[in-house]
Design a protein around this motif. Sequence first.
Motif, PDB file in Angstrom:
ATOM      1  N   GLY A  17       0.804  -1.215   0.000  1.00 47.35           N
ATOM      2  CA  GLY A  17       0.000   0.000   0.000  1.00 47.35           C
ATOM      3  C   GLY A  17       0.833   1.259   0.000  1.00 47.35           C
ATOM      4  O   GLY A  17       2.015   1.249   0.352  1.00 47.35           O
ATOM      5  N   SER A  42      -0.289   6.651   7.422  1.00 50.94           N
ATOM      6  CA  SER A  42       0.731   5.598   7.307  1.00 50.94           C
ATOM      7  C   SER A  42       0.637   4.616   8.460  1.00 50.94           C
ATOM      8  O   SER A  42       0.735   3.400   8.260  1.00 50.94           O
ATOM      9  CB  SER A  42       2.132   6.219   7.263  1.00 50.94           C
ATOM     10  OG  SER A  42       2.283   7.029   6.130  1.00 50.94           O
ATOM     11  N   LEU A  45      -2.299   2.273   7.939  1.00 48.39           N
ATOM     12  CA  LEU A  45      -2.004   1.209   6.978  1.00 48.39           C
ATOM     13  C   LEU A  45      -1.135   0.136   7.613  1.00 48.39           C
ATOM     14  O   LEU A  45      -1.388  -1.057   7.441  1.00 48.39           O
ATOM     15  CB  LEU A  45      -1.282   1.773   5.752  1.00 48.39           C
ATOM     16  CG  LEU A  45      -2.124   2.188   4.556  1.00 48.39           C
ATOM     17  CD1 LEU A  45      -1.238   2.618   3.393  1.00 48.39           C
ATOM     18  CD2 LEU A  45      -3.081   1.120   4.117  1.00 48.39           C
ATOM     19  N   VAL A  50      -0.726  -3.789   6.242  1.00 48.64           N
ATOM     20  CA  VAL A  50      -0.318  -3.469   4.873  1.00 48.64           C
ATOM     21  C   VAL A  50       1.153  -3.064   4.878  1.00 48.64           C
ATOM     22  O   VAL A  50       1.579  -2.262   5.712  1.00 48.64           O
ATOM     23  CB  VAL A  50      -1.198  -2.331   4.295  1.00 48.64           C
ATOM     24  CG1 VAL A  50      -0.705  -1.896   2.928  1.00 48.64           C
ATOM     25  CG2 VAL A  50      -2.662  -2.762   4.248  1.00 48.64           C
ATOM     26  N   LEU A  52       3.922  -0.919   3.546  1.00 47.84           N
ATOM     27  CA  LEU A  52       4.007   0.368   2.857  1.00 47.84           C
ATOM     28  C   LEU A  52       5.102   0.364   1.798  1.00 47.84           C
ATOM     29  O   LEU A  52       6.210  -0.119   2.045  1.00 47.84           O
ATOM     30  CB  LEU A  52       4.295   1.483   3.858  1.00 47.84           C
ATOM     31  CG  LEU A  52       3.125   1.880   4.744  1.00 47.84           C
ATOM     32  CD1 LEU A  52       3.613   2.648   5.948  1.00 47.84           C
ATOM     33  CD2 LEU A  52       2.134   2.698   3.949  1.00 47.84           C
ATOM     34  N   VAL A  70      -3.165  -1.250  -1.890  1.00 44.63           N
ATOM     35  CA  VAL A  70      -4.058  -0.344  -1.182  1.00 44.63           C
ATOM     36  C   VAL A  70      -3.591   1.091  -1.379  1.00 44.63           C
ATOM     37  O   VAL A  70      -2.435   1.413  -1.099  1.00 44.63           O
ATOM     38  CB  VAL A  70      -4.078  -0.657   0.334  1.00 44.63           C
ATOM     39  CG1 VAL A  70      -5.056   0.254   1.059  1.00 44.63           C
ATOM     40  CG2 VAL A  70      -4.394  -2.124   0.586  1.00 44.63           C
ATOM     41  N   HIS A  72      -4.286   4.680   0.083  1.00 42.87           N
ATOM     42  CA  HIS A  72      -4.910   5.335   1.244  1.00 42.87           C
ATOM     43  C   HIS A  72      -4.653   6.832   1.123  1.00 42.87           C
ATOM     44  O   HIS A  72      -3.506   7.270   1.046  1.00 42.87           O
ATOM     45  CB  HIS A  72      -4.328   4.768   2.524  1.00 42.87           C
ATOM     46  CG  HIS A  72      -4.955   5.274   3.780  1.00 42.87           C
ATOM     47  ND1 HIS A  72      -6.221   5.824   3.838  1.00 42.87           N
ATOM     48  CD2 HIS A  72      -4.483   5.299   5.053  1.00 42.87           C
ATOM     49  CE1 HIS A  72      -6.494   6.167   5.097  1.00 42.87           C
ATOM     50  NE2 HIS A  72      -5.452   5.858   5.843  1.00 42.87           N
ATOM     51  N   LEU A  84      -9.656  -0.482   7.045  1.00 35.79           N
ATOM     52  CA  LEU A  84      -8.713  -0.719   5.955  1.00 35.79           C
ATOM     53  C   LEU A  84      -8.500  -2.216   5.745  1.00 35.79           C
ATOM     54  O   LEU A  84      -8.564  -2.706   4.608  1.00 35.79           O
ATOM     55  CB  LEU A  84      -7.383  -0.029   6.242  1.00 35.79           C
ATOM     56  CG  LEU A  84      -7.407   1.498   6.311  1.00 35.79           C
ATOM     57  CD1 LEU A  84      -6.090   2.028   6.867  1.00 35.79           C
ATOM     58  CD2 LEU A  84      -7.697   2.105   4.947  1.00 35.79           C
ATOM     59  N   PRO A 113     -10.148   3.504   1.723  1.00 35.45           N
ATOM     60  CA  PRO A 113      -9.112   3.238   0.735  1.00 35.45           C
ATOM     61  C   PRO A 113      -9.709   2.889  -0.625  1.00 35.45           C
ATOM     62  O   PRO A 113     -10.923   2.748  -0.770  1.00 35.45           O
ATOM     63  CB  PRO A 113      -8.429   2.000   1.317  1.00 35.45           C
ATOM     64  CG  PRO A 113      -9.570   1.204   1.887  1.00 35.45           C
ATOM     65  CD  PRO A 113     -10.482   2.273   2.488  1.00 35.45           C
TER      66      PRO A 113
END
Length: 172
Positions: A17, A42, A45, A50, A52, A70, A72, A84, A113
């Motif tokens: 994501g 952040s 997520l 997720v 990043l 994803v 976001h 999420l 998202p």
Amino acid sequence: MSFPDPYDEDAPPPALGTVVDEGRGSLPYALIHGESLVACASWALGDAGVTLVDYSTTWAGIRDGQEPYVLHDALCPMTPATFLSACVARAVDTGSVVVGCSIGPAGRVVTSPIVLPASVVAALSELPTYDFELLVQQLSERFPLEYAESPAVGRRVVSVPDLAALEAESTP
């Protein structure tokens, strides 16, 4: 920061994501609860399980990950991690693009998202835009799409007064 247990059956499915701040002016760097909107988004997520990736990651690299992707929006900084991860799970279960939205007097508004299942990521030669409204329109022409109504605190802020209202509403 917490990480999902890879052996936990209730752990969210793996996903990649990005927190999108491109084309959103300076508002993503304003503060809510003493932190920038980008940082809050952040952390959400990450808490959703997720992984990043940043803008330096190529689309080919994202495709090679063979995971859902994803997006976001930094302007939806208080979107709960549970929402999420539920959107990621829904995209994995259905194979549909899942789009967070809010429902108001003006109708349905895209928030955050946008979850692209791995099959959609693989079918795209690149991500066409970071403009969420336009992206949803373009994706809906090629792929099945589902909307998920986000919690009130997951709404998009568009101004400093919006941000102050969201901060007051989301104070623990």
